[in-house]
Design a protein around this motif. Structure first.
Motif, mmCIF file in Angstrom:
data_model
loop_
_atom_site.group_PDB
_atom_site.id
_atom_site.type_symbol
_atom_site.label_atom_id
_atom_site.label_comp_id
_atom_site.label_asym_id
_atom_site.label_seq_id
_atom_site.Cartn_x
_atom_site.Cartn_y
_atom_site.Cartn_z
ATOM 1 N N PRO A 40 -7.151 6.491 -5.874
ATOM 2 C CA PRO A 40 -5.972 5.022 -5.765
ATOM 3 C C PRO A 40 -7.709 4.229 -6.488
ATOM 4 C CG PRO A 40 -6.533 5.906 -3.887
ATOM 5 C CD PRO A 40 -7.294 7.591 -4.888
ATOM 6 N N LEU A 41 -7.489 3.117 -6.861
ATOM 7 C CA LEU A 41 -8.467 2.014 -6.979
ATOM 8 C C LEU A 41 -8.784 1.639 -5.684
ATOM 9 C CD1 LEU A 41 -6.624 0.028 -10.503
ATOM 10 C CD2 LEU A 41 -8.848 2.054 -10.076
ATOM 11 N N HIS A 42 -10.195 1.160 -5.894
ATOM 12 C CA HIS A 42 -10.733 0.560 -4.121
ATOM 13 C C HIS A 42 -12.000 -0.130 -4.780
ATOM 14 C CE1 HIS A 42 -8.018 2.305 -1.703
ATOM 15 N NE2 HIS A 42 -8.215 2.755 -1.646
ATOM 16 N N SER A 43 -11.943 -1.236 -4.615
ATOM 17 C CA SER A 43 -13.697 -1.977 -4.220
ATOM 18 C C SER A 43 -13.479 -2.349 -3.675
ATOM 19 C CB SER A 43 -14.288 -2.409 -5.257
ATOM 20 O OG SER A 43 -15.433 -2.839 -5.732
ATOM 21 N N LYS A 44 -14.203 -1.962 -1.995
ATOM 22 C CA LYS A 44 -13.855 -3.202 -0.680
ATOM 23 C C LYS A 44 -16.117 -3.241 -0.426
ATOM 24 C CE LYS A 44 -11.184 0.434 1.868
ATOM 25 N NZ LYS A 44 -10.670 1.380 2.284
ATOM 26 N N CYS A 45 -15.742 -4.645 0.599
ATOM 27 C CA CYS A 45 -16.743 -4.798 0.900
ATOM 28 C C CYS A 45 -17.191 -4.617 1.892
ATOM 29 C CB CYS A 45 -16.712 -7.077 0.735
ATOM 30 S SG CYS A 45 -16.275 -7.540 -0.469
ATOM 31 N N ASN A 57 -2.526 -0.167 -6.542
ATOM 32 C CA ASN A 57 -1.658 1.464 -6.712
ATOM 33 C C ASN A 57 -0.491 1.763 -7.093
ATOM 34 O OD1 ASN A 57 -4.984 2.507 -6.658
ATOM 35 N ND2 ASN A 57 -4.402 1.951 -5.145
ATOM 36 N N PRO A 58 0.371 1.334 -6.357
ATOM 37 C CA PRO A 58 2.182 1.396 -6.306
ATOM 38 C C PRO A 58 2.510 1.141 -7.495
ATOM 39 C CG PRO A 58 1.864 0.690 -4.256
ATOM 40 C CD PRO A 58 -0.228 0.727 -5.405
ATOM 41 N N ALA A 59 1.736 0.139 -8.103
ATOM 42 C CA ALA A 59 2.232 -0.250 -9.866
ATOM 43 C C ALA A 59 1.846 0.681 -10.505
ATOM 44 C CB ALA A 59 1.395 -1.883 -10.144
ATOM 45 N N ILE A 60 0.702 1.150 -10.388
ATOM 46 C CA ILE A 60 -0.176 2.464 -11.461
ATOM 47 C C ILE A 60 0.592 3.329 -11.247
ATOM 48 C CG2 ILE A 60 -2.520 4.125 -11.847
ATOM 49 C CD1 ILE A 60 -3.992 1.650 -10.788
ATOM 50 N N VAL A 61 1.283 3.672 -10.274
ATOM 51 C CA VAL A 61 2.519 5.046 -10.241
ATOM 52 C C VAL A 61 4.176 4.779 -10.857
ATOM 53 C CG1 VAL A 61 3.330 6.159 -9.016
ATOM 54 C CG2 VAL A 61 0.769 5.765 -7.895
ATOM 55 N N PHE A 62 3.623 3.829 -10.251
ATOM 56 C CA PHE A 62 5.533 2.658 -11.175
ATOM 57 C C PHE A 62 5.415 3.014 -12.273
ATOM 58 C CE2 PHE A 62 8.054 0.026 -13.111
ATOM 59 C CZ PHE A 62 9.559 0.276 -12.611
ATOM 60 N N PHE A 63 3.974 2.637 -13.711
ATOM 61 C CA PHE A 63 4.185 2.333 -14.940
ATOM 62 C C PHE A 63 3.705 3.232 -15.496
ATOM 63 C CE2 PHE A 63 3.920 -2.054 -13.639
ATOM 64 C CZ PHE A 63 4.687 -2.469 -14.397
ATOM 65 N N ALA A 64 3.081 4.512 -14.578
ATOM 66 C CA ALA A 64 2.941 6.247 -15.407
ATOM 67 C C ALA A 64 4.110 6.631 -15.397
ATOM 68 C CB ALA A 64 1.576 6.552 -14.283
ATOM 69 N N LEU A 65 4.807 6.484 -14.471
ATOM 70 C CA LEU A 65 6.470 7.425 -14.782
ATOM 71 C C LEU A 65 7.024 6.660 -15.528
ATOM 72 C CD1 LEU A 65 6.596 7.952 -11.134
ATOM 73 C CD2 LEU A 65 6.442 9.935 -11.795
ATOM 74 N N LEU A 66 7.074 5.505 -15.063
ATOM 75 C CA LEU A 66 7.839 5.553 -16.407
ATOM 76 C C LEU A 66 7.007 5.657 -17.655
ATOM 77 C CD1 LEU A 66 10.224 3.068 -17.006
ATOM 78 C CD2 LEU A 66 8.654 1.035 -17.125
ATOM 79 N N ALA A 67 6.008 5.345 -18.143
ATOM 80 C CA ALA A 67 5.758 5.885 -19.303
ATOM 81 C C ALA A 67 6.410 7.288 -19.152
ATOM 82 C CB ALA A 67 4.245 6.241 -19.692
ATOM 83 N N ALA A 68 6.325 7.926 -18.345
ATOM 84 C CA ALA A 68 5.986 9.468 -17.997
ATOM 85 C C ALA A 68 7.662 9.822 -18.937
ATOM 86 C CB ALA A 68 5.869 10.426 -17.486
#
Length: 88
Positions: A40-45, A57-68
């Motif tokens: 998962p993407l993180h860049s913490k201060c 991160n949920p959007a990445i999973v959703f669009f990866a599943l949609l593409a599949a």
């Protein structure tokens, strides 16, 4: 032109000046591998503030599943189309 190609603020400057939160160098050093992972993407201060919004991160999973699903549908159409032409 130099400003365009400068690359913007570094993480510490973005935390302090851009978002007004405390930058914790010790936390970043201990968790350095988190900001270099693909998922998962993180860049913490610090332990409480992450540049990456919680919905990314949920959007990445959703669009990866949609593409599949899209690829599987195209494959199914590609397999089914020659069969229906032969049957006529």
């Amino acid at each position: 032109m130099a400003g365009i190609f400068s690359g913007g603020l570094d993480v510490e400057e973005a935390c302090v000046h851009g978002h007004g939160v405390r930058y914790d160098d010790a936390y970043r050093a201990v968790h350095a591998e988190e900001s270099s992972r693909w998922f998962p993407l993180h860049s913490k201060c610090n332990e409480n503030f992450d540049f990456v919004p919680s919905w990314v991160n949920p959007a990445i999973v959703f669009f990866a599943l949609l593409a599949a699903v899209g690829v599987l549908c195209l494959a199914a159409v590609g397999v089914a189309a020659p069969r229906t032409r032969k049957g006529r």
